[in-house]
Design a protein around this motif. Structure first.
Motif, PDB file in Angstrom:
ATOM      1  N   THR A   1       0.779  -1.095  -0.092  1.00  0.00           N
ATOM      2  CA  THR A   1      -0.022  -0.066   0.021  1.00  0.00           C
ATOM      3  C   THR A   1       1.043   1.167   0.029  1.00  0.00           C
ATOM      4  O   THR A   1       2.024   1.229   0.542  1.00  0.00           O
ATOM      5  CB  THR A   1      -1.154   0.218   1.236  1.00  0.00           C
ATOM      6  N   MET A   2       0.280   2.182  -0.601  1.00  0.00           N
ATOM      7  CA  MET A   2       0.922   3.667  -0.496  1.00  0.00           C
ATOM      8  C   MET A   2       0.164   4.337   0.350  1.00  0.00           C
ATOM      9  O   MET A   2      -1.041   4.788   0.158  1.00  0.00           O
ATOM     10  CB  MET A   2       0.842   4.457  -1.925  1.00  0.00           C
ATOM     11  N   ASP A   3       1.036   4.915   1.441  1.00  0.00           N
ATOM     12  CA  ASP A   3       0.385   5.421   2.570  1.00  0.00           C
ATOM     13  C   ASP A   3       0.174   7.108   2.241  1.00  0.00           C
ATOM     14  O   ASP A   3      -0.689   7.687   2.744  1.00  0.00           O
ATOM     15  CB  ASP A   3       1.368   5.246   3.779  1.00  0.00           C
ATOM     16  N   SER A   4       0.772   7.496   1.509  1.00  0.00           N
ATOM     17  CA  SER A   4       1.157   8.980   1.369  1.00  0.00           C
ATOM     18  C   SER A   4       0.704   9.158  -0.049  1.00  0.00           C
ATOM     19  O   SER A   4       0.474   8.527  -1.022  1.00  0.00           O
ATOM     20  CB  SER A   4       2.565   9.493   1.363  1.00  0.00           C
ATOM     21  N   GLN A   5      -0.231  10.387  -0.089  1.00  0.00           N
ATOM     22  CA  GLN A   5      -0.877  10.793  -1.703  1.00  0.00           C
ATOM     23  C   GLN A   5       0.275  11.551  -2.127  1.00  0.00           C
ATOM     24  O   GLN A   5       1.011  12.270  -1.916  1.00  0.00           O
ATOM     25  CB  GLN A   5      -1.875  11.807  -1.366  1.00  0.00           C
ATOM     26  N   ALA A   6       0.614  11.294  -3.539  1.00  0.00           N
ATOM     27  CA  ALA A   6       1.413  11.934  -4.349  1.00  0.00           C
ATOM     28  C   ALA A   6       0.858  12.333  -5.896  1.00  0.00           C
ATOM     29  O   ALA A   6       0.414  11.374  -6.231  1.00  0.00           O
ATOM     30  CB  ALA A   6       2.675  11.166  -4.383  1.00  0.00           C
ATOM     31  N   ASP A   7       0.727  13.246  -6.298  1.00  0.00           N
ATOM     32  CA  ASP A   7       0.243  13.726  -7.528  1.00  0.00           C
ATOM     33  C   ASP A   7       1.335  13.658  -8.723  1.00  0.00           C
ATOM     34  O   ASP A   7       0.913  13.841  -9.743  1.00  0.00           O
ATOM     35  CB  ASP A   7      -0.622  15.001  -7.482  1.00  0.00           C
ATOM     36  N   SER A   8       2.379  13.167  -8.526  1.00  0.00           N
ATOM     37  CA  SER A   8       3.561  13.054  -9.370  1.00  0.00           C
ATOM     38  C   SER A   8       4.199  11.650  -9.232  1.00  0.00           C
ATOM     39  O   SER A   8       4.140  11.124  -8.079  1.00  0.00           O
ATOM     40  CB  SER A   8       4.334  14.176  -9.669  1.00  0.00           C
ATOM     41  N   TYR A   9       5.016  11.152 -10.101  1.00  0.00           N
ATOM     42  CA  TYR A   9       5.768  10.111  -9.622  1.00  0.00           C
ATOM     43  C   TYR A   9       6.927  10.381  -9.112  1.00  0.00           C
ATOM     44  O   TYR A   9       7.509  11.467  -9.074  1.00  0.00           O
ATOM     45  CB  TYR A   9       6.328   9.303 -10.980  1.00  0.00           C
ATOM     46  N   HIS A  10       7.250   9.326  -7.950  1.00  0.00           N
ATOM     47  CA  HIS A  10       8.527   9.568  -7.084  1.00  0.00           C
ATOM     48  C   HIS A  10       9.233   8.225  -7.079  1.00  0.00           C
ATOM     49  O   HIS A  10       8.498   7.221  -7.048  1.00  0.00           O
ATOM     50  CB  HIS A  10       8.291  10.583  -5.855  1.00  0.00           C
ATOM     51  N   THR A  11      10.313   8.157  -6.399  1.00  0.00           N
ATOM     52  CA  THR A  11      11.068   7.006  -6.293  1.00  0.00           C
ATOM     53  C   THR A  11      10.636   6.086  -5.110  1.00  0.00           C
ATOM     54  O   THR A  11      10.779   6.833  -4.193  1.00  0.00           O
ATOM     55  CB  THR A  11      12.624   7.326  -6.274  1.00  0.00           C
ATOM     56  N   VAL A  12      10.270   5.067  -5.355  1.00  0.00           N
ATOM     57  CA  VAL A  12       9.828   4.179  -4.141  1.00  0.00           C
ATOM     58  C   VAL A  12      10.652   3.054  -3.991  1.00  0.00           C
ATOM     59  O   VAL A  12      10.462   2.094  -3.151  1.00  0.00           O
ATOM     60  CB  VAL A  12       8.324   3.622  -4.570  1.00  0.00           C
ATOM     61  N   GLY A  13      11.786   2.728  -4.831  1.00  0.00           N
ATOM     62  CA  GLY A  13      12.698   1.721  -4.737  1.00  0.00           C
ATOM     63  C   GLY A  13      13.483   1.400  -5.969  1.00  0.00           C
ATOM     64  O   GLY A  13      13.393   2.390  -6.657  1.00  0.00           O
ATOM     65  N   GLN A  14      14.345   0.685  -5.773  1.00  0.00           N
ATOM     66  CA  GLN A  14      15.331   0.322  -6.974  1.00  0.00           C
ATOM     67  C   GLN A  14      15.222  -1.224  -7.399  1.00  0.00           C
ATOM     68  O   GLN A  14      15.040  -2.097  -6.512  1.00  0.00           O
ATOM     69  CB  GLN A  14      16.543   0.663  -6.386  1.00  0.00           C
ATOM     70  N   ILE A  15      15.314  -1.493  -8.645  1.00  0.00           N
ATOM     71  CA  ILE A  15      15.515  -3.003  -9.096  1.00  0.00           C
ATOM     72  C   ILE A  15      17.074  -2.879  -9.324  1.00  0.00           C
ATOM     73  O   ILE A  15      17.977  -2.149  -9.734  1.00  0.00           O
ATOM     74  CB  ILE A  15      14.787  -2.975 -10.492  1.00  0.00           C
ATOM     75  N   ASN A  16      17.499  -4.144  -8.932  1.00  0.00           N
ATOM     76  CA  ASN A  16      18.980  -4.761  -9.242  1.00  0.00           C
ATOM     77  C   ASN A  16      19.122  -5.760 -10.204  1.00  0.00           C
ATOM     78  O   ASN A  16      18.118  -6.662  -9.795  1.00  0.00           O
ATOM     79  CB  ASN A  16      19.487  -4.975  -7.878  1.00  0.00           C
ATOM     80  N   VAL A  17      19.834  -5.619 -11.132  1.00  0.00           N
ATOM     81  CA  VAL A  17      20.148  -6.589 -12.097  1.00  0.00           C
ATOM     82  C   VAL A  17      21.587  -7.102 -11.977  1.00  0.00           C
ATOM     83  O   VAL A  17      22.401  -6.621 -12.137  1.00  0.00           O
ATOM     84  CB  VAL A  17      19.742  -6.137 -13.622  1.00  0.00           C
ATOM     85  N   ALA A  18      21.737  -8.559 -11.409  1.00  0.00           N
ATOM     86  CA  ALA A  18      22.975  -8.751 -11.254  1.00  0.00           C
ATOM     87  C   ALA A  18      23.277  -9.908 -12.274  1.00  0.00           C
ATOM     88  O   ALA A  18      22.760 -10.956 -12.311  1.00  0.00           O
ATOM     89  CB  ALA A  18      23.161  -9.432  -9.680  1.00  0.00           C
ATOM     90  N   VAL A  19      24.399  -9.600 -13.203  1.00  0.00           N
ATOM     91  CA  VAL A  19      24.670 -10.517 -14.238  1.00  0.00           C
ATOM     92  C   VAL A  19      25.922 -11.390 -13.751  1.00  0.00           C
ATOM     93  O   VAL A  19      26.905 -10.917 -13.394  1.00  0.00           O
ATOM     94  CB  VAL A  19      25.087  -9.619 -15.560  1.00  0.00           C
ATOM     95  N   LYS A  20      25.624 -12.982 -13.894  1.00  0.00           N
ATOM     96  CA  LYS A  20      26.868 -13.763 -13.545  1.00  0.00           C
ATOM     97  C   LYS A  20      26.982 -14.568 -14.776  1.00  0.00           C
ATOM     98  O   LYS A  20      26.109 -15.089 -15.525  1.00  0.00           O
ATOM     99  CB  LYS A  20      26.490 -14.600 -12.415  1.00  0.00           C
TER     100      LYS A  20
END
Length: 176
Positions: free
Chosen positions: A157-176
């Motif tokens: 759930t998103m607790d806060s209201q936001a009228d624009s997009y903002h960073t909520v996390g990051q995706i990590n791609v680990a190549v091996k």
């Protein structure tokens, strides 16, 4: 004329030597006979390596990664039916929520995908597949390099209201 005689004499000796049977091996002493053949070792060594070093080149592409959270009980306008629809449960929708990995390497690779929520957000993210296995690009054209795609979606759930997009996390791609 002298040259011919000398050559003729040498030829006669060679013919005589070549026509004589002998059992003498190289290195054995024999009186009055020459060996008809000798054997000796030929030696060789290898320097350097014939191994081809692995060279990695992997492209990672992702979409806009923009998500909208709609809380339960919210009325949403449906432009196709021209009516409001009330959401019965919280829901997420995503735009540009794919990650594509393309392998240009001369070895197979794996790409592990992971999401980490930013501080202050109680969110989780999941992929339809979190491990992409890609074959070597050997024998392919650059535009036909092996690739795989994973779709990402947020939950929580998103607790806060936001009228624009903002960073909520990051995706990590680990190549091996």
């Amino acid at each position: 004329m002298r040259k011919q005689r000398i050559c003729g004499a040498i030829m006669a000796v060679l013919l005589l030597v070549c026509s004589m049977p002998t059992a003498v091996r190289a290195g054995e002493a024999s009186t009055g006979q020459l060996p008809d053949s000798i054997s000796f070792d030929v030696r060789a060594k290898k320097e350097g390596t014939t191994e081809t070093p692995v060279r990695y080149l992997v492209d990672v592409e992702w979409g806009a990664m923009e998500f909208t959270y709609t809380a339960a009980g919210v009325s949403i306008w449906n432009p196709e039916t021209h009516e409001y629809e009330v959401t019965v449960e919280d829901q997420w929708s995503g735009h540009g929520n794919t990650v594509t990995v393309k392998n240009h390497s001369n070895a197979a690779v794996e790409a592990a995908l992971d999401f980490q929520a930013a501080d202050g957000y109680n969110l989780t993210g999941s992929f339809d597949t979190s491990l992409l296995k890609l074959a070597s690009a050997e024998g392919t054209k650059p535009e036909e390099a092996p690739f795989a795609t994973a779709e990402f979606m947020l939950s929580g759930t998103m607790d806060s209201q936001a009228d624009s997009y903002h960073t909520v996390g990051q995706i990590n791609v680990a190549v091996k």
